[in-house]
Design a protein around this motif. Structure first.
Motif, PDB file in Angstrom:
ATOM      1  N   UNK A 104       0.815  -1.219   0.000  1.00 39.37           N
ATOM      2  CA  UNK A 104       0.000   0.000   0.000  1.00 39.37           C
ATOM      3  C   UNK A 104       0.849   1.270   0.000  1.00 39.37           C
ATOM      4  N   UNK A 105       1.996   1.236   0.652  1.00 39.01           N
ATOM      5  CA  UNK A 105       2.848   2.428   0.746  1.00 39.01           C
ATOM      6  C   UNK A 105       4.190   2.166   0.073  1.00 39.01           C
ATOM      7  N   UNK A 106       4.135   1.682  -1.152  1.00 41.17           N
ATOM      8  CA  UNK A 106       5.350   1.310  -1.881  1.00 41.17           C
ATOM      9  C   UNK A 106       6.137   2.510  -2.376  1.00 41.17           C
ATOM     10  N   UNK A 107       5.556   3.707  -2.341  1.00 41.16           N
ATOM     11  CA  UNK A 107       6.232   4.895  -2.886  1.00 41.16           C
ATOM     12  C   UNK A 107       6.813   5.797  -1.809  1.00 41.16           C
ATOM     13  N   UNK A 108       6.905   5.321  -0.571  1.00 41.26           N
ATOM     14  CA  UNK A 108       7.446   6.155   0.495  1.00 41.26           C
ATOM     15  C   UNK A 108       8.196   5.294   1.504  1.00 41.26           C
ATOM     16  N   UNK A 109       9.209   5.878   2.121  1.00 38.48           N
ATOM     17  CA  UNK A 109       9.965   5.189   3.162  1.00 38.48           C
ATOM     18  C   UNK A 109       9.176   5.241   4.466  1.00 38.48           C
ATOM     19  N   UNK A 110       9.085   4.092   5.152  1.00 39.16           N
ATOM     20  CA  UNK A 110       8.332   4.084   6.402  1.00 39.16           C
ATOM     21  C   UNK A 110       8.944   3.115   7.413  1.00 39.16           C
ATOM     22  N   UNK A 111       8.628   3.383   8.662  1.00 37.39           N
ATOM     23  CA  UNK A 111       9.065   2.551   9.770  1.00 37.39           C
ATOM     24  C   UNK A 111       7.890   2.370  10.721  1.00 37.39           C
ATOM     25  N   UNK A 112       7.556   1.123  11.014  1.00 39.83           N
ATOM     26  CA  UNK A 112       6.524   0.802  12.002  1.00 39.83           C
ATOM     27  C   UNK A 112       7.230   0.150  13.183  1.00 39.83           C
ATOM     28  N   UNK A 113       7.114   0.766  14.342  1.00 44.34           N
ATOM     29  CA  UNK A 113       7.855   0.342  15.535  1.00 44.34           C
ATOM     30  C   UNK A 113       6.894  -0.259  16.552  1.00 44.34           C
ATOM     31  N   UNK A 114       7.174  -1.508  16.954  1.00 48.59           N
ATOM     32  CA  UNK A 114       6.410  -2.178  18.003  1.00 48.59           C
ATOM     33  C   UNK A 114       7.070  -1.846  19.340  1.00 48.59           C
ATOM     34  N   UNK A 115       6.445  -0.962  20.081  1.00 52.62           N
ATOM     35  CA  UNK A 115       7.042  -0.483  21.331  1.00 52.62           C
ATOM     36  C   UNK A 115       7.175  -1.595  22.362  1.00 52.62           C
ATOM     37  N   UNK A 116       6.208  -2.489  22.408  1.00 47.74           N
ATOM     38  CA  UNK A 116       6.228  -3.539  23.426  1.00 47.74           C
ATOM     39  C   UNK A 116       7.356  -4.541  23.179  1.00 47.74           C
ATOM     40  N   UNK A 117       7.629  -4.868  21.919  1.00 47.49           N
ATOM     41  CA  UNK A 117       8.595  -5.914  21.586  1.00 47.49           C
ATOM     42  C   UNK A 117       9.934  -5.361  21.125  1.00 47.49           C
TER      43      UNK A 117
END
Length: 316
Positions: free
Chosen positions: A189-202
């Motif tokens: 879905x977001x192939x045209x932008x750099x992204x980071x999803x951070x799991x705070x718990x793990x």
């Protein structure tokens, strides 16, 4: 007469399958490195040693007995792949996927659940995936459903913030380890932008660099008291984007149809601290005054203030 073509899954189910070896050796306590490949290596060792598990635990959480120490099983990716492919002889692909979802659920008994489910499938002549009379099958199915709901919510509730270097950052704290399950959705879905999803718990995340998605680890001793990243690294327009999103959310809302109980059921309270629309408003909400009220028995009335505007225009 033409031969009857059957799906590959039904062919595998009907074909002769090698029976699982009998576990005749004394039971053992097994430990592994905590990875899914490590657990699959343990399953291989169980049948290779003919020793059923008393317990299967990650090495850091294992508790040794008074007279026996747990047996540590090294992780071998080739062996794990062999076990994973071999399960298709006894399970269809959907049922096999439930085992991976059960592992990601972080249930306290997940390792033994996976072993019992796989062992039951290898010793049964029929498909066990819908044998809900069995407690292990029921628990596996319930955990898989919970994982699916959490995955669906994460795909809907992730909110990104743009940093000054063009990276879109989002923080989540799901009940289960769903990052491996949501990676394909966000990569597509977001192939045209750099992204980071951070799991705070793990303490780990997914990073997409416009070409591939990688797992990134974070140091455990890094202090993080706030759920938001520092405002100094955010794009200067990010506060405006948040304001626009909150304004959109407020204006599509219908106050007369407010149902807090239903709202919290579809959007649980634990997700709110990471949602832009649930943050304190920096600007007071003012409804758009473009609705035309209707008299009970009469024509439509002009919007509020329209008559005064026409009068001023006529006087001018």
């Amino acid at each position: 007469m033409k031969p009857i073509r059957r799906p590959a899954s039904s062919v595998g189910a009907a074909a002769h399958r090698p029976a699982a070896p009998l576990l005749t050796a004394p039971p053992l306590d097994y430990t592994y490195d905590g990875s899914f490949e490590g657990l699959l290596s343990v399953l291989f060792a169980v049948y290779d040693r003919r020793a059923a598990p008393n317990s299967i635990q990650p090495v850091g959480a294992a508790q040794g007995g008074l007279f026996a120490q747990p047996v540590f099983i090294d992780t071998h990716e080739a062996t794990a792949a062999r076990v994973w492919e071999g399960l298709l002889r006894h399970l269809d692909e959907e049922a096999r996927t439930r085992l991976f979802h059960t592992f990601l659920s972080e249930d306290a008994d997940r390792e033994m659940l996976i072993f019992r489910y796989a062992d039951l499938a290898m010793r049964s002549a029929q498909d066990i995936s819908e044998n809900y009379a069995d407690d292990t099958v029921r628990r596996i199915q319930r955990l898989a459903q919970q994982m699916y709901r959490e995955k669906h919510r994460m795909e809907a509730f992730v909110r990104f913030e743009k940093t000054q270097d063009g990276l879109f950052h989002a923080t989540i704290e799901p009940d289960f380890d769903v990052l491996p399950l949501i990676a394909p959705h966000f990569t597509k879905r977001y192939a045209d932008q750099r992204w980071l999803i951070f799991d705070k718990r793990r303490r780990y995340g997914l990073y997409y660099d416009l070409t591939r998605t990688d797992v990134v680890q974070f140091e455990a001793n890094t202090p993080q008291r706030n759920t938001d990243i520092s405002a100094t690294v955010l794009d200067e327009r990010e506060p405006l984007f948040r304001l626009l999103w909150q304004s959109y959310f407020d204006h599509v809302n219908i106050p007369e149809r407010k149902n807090i109980k239903l709202h919290r059921r579809h959007m649980p309270l634990r997700y709110w601290k990471y949602l832009s629309e649930k943050q304190p408003r920096e600007q007071r909400f003012e409804p758009i005054k473009n609705k035309r009220p209707v008299r009970p028995e009469g024509p439509l009335l002009p919007p509020a203030g329209a008559a005064d505007a026409e009068t001023e225009a006529g006087n001018g």
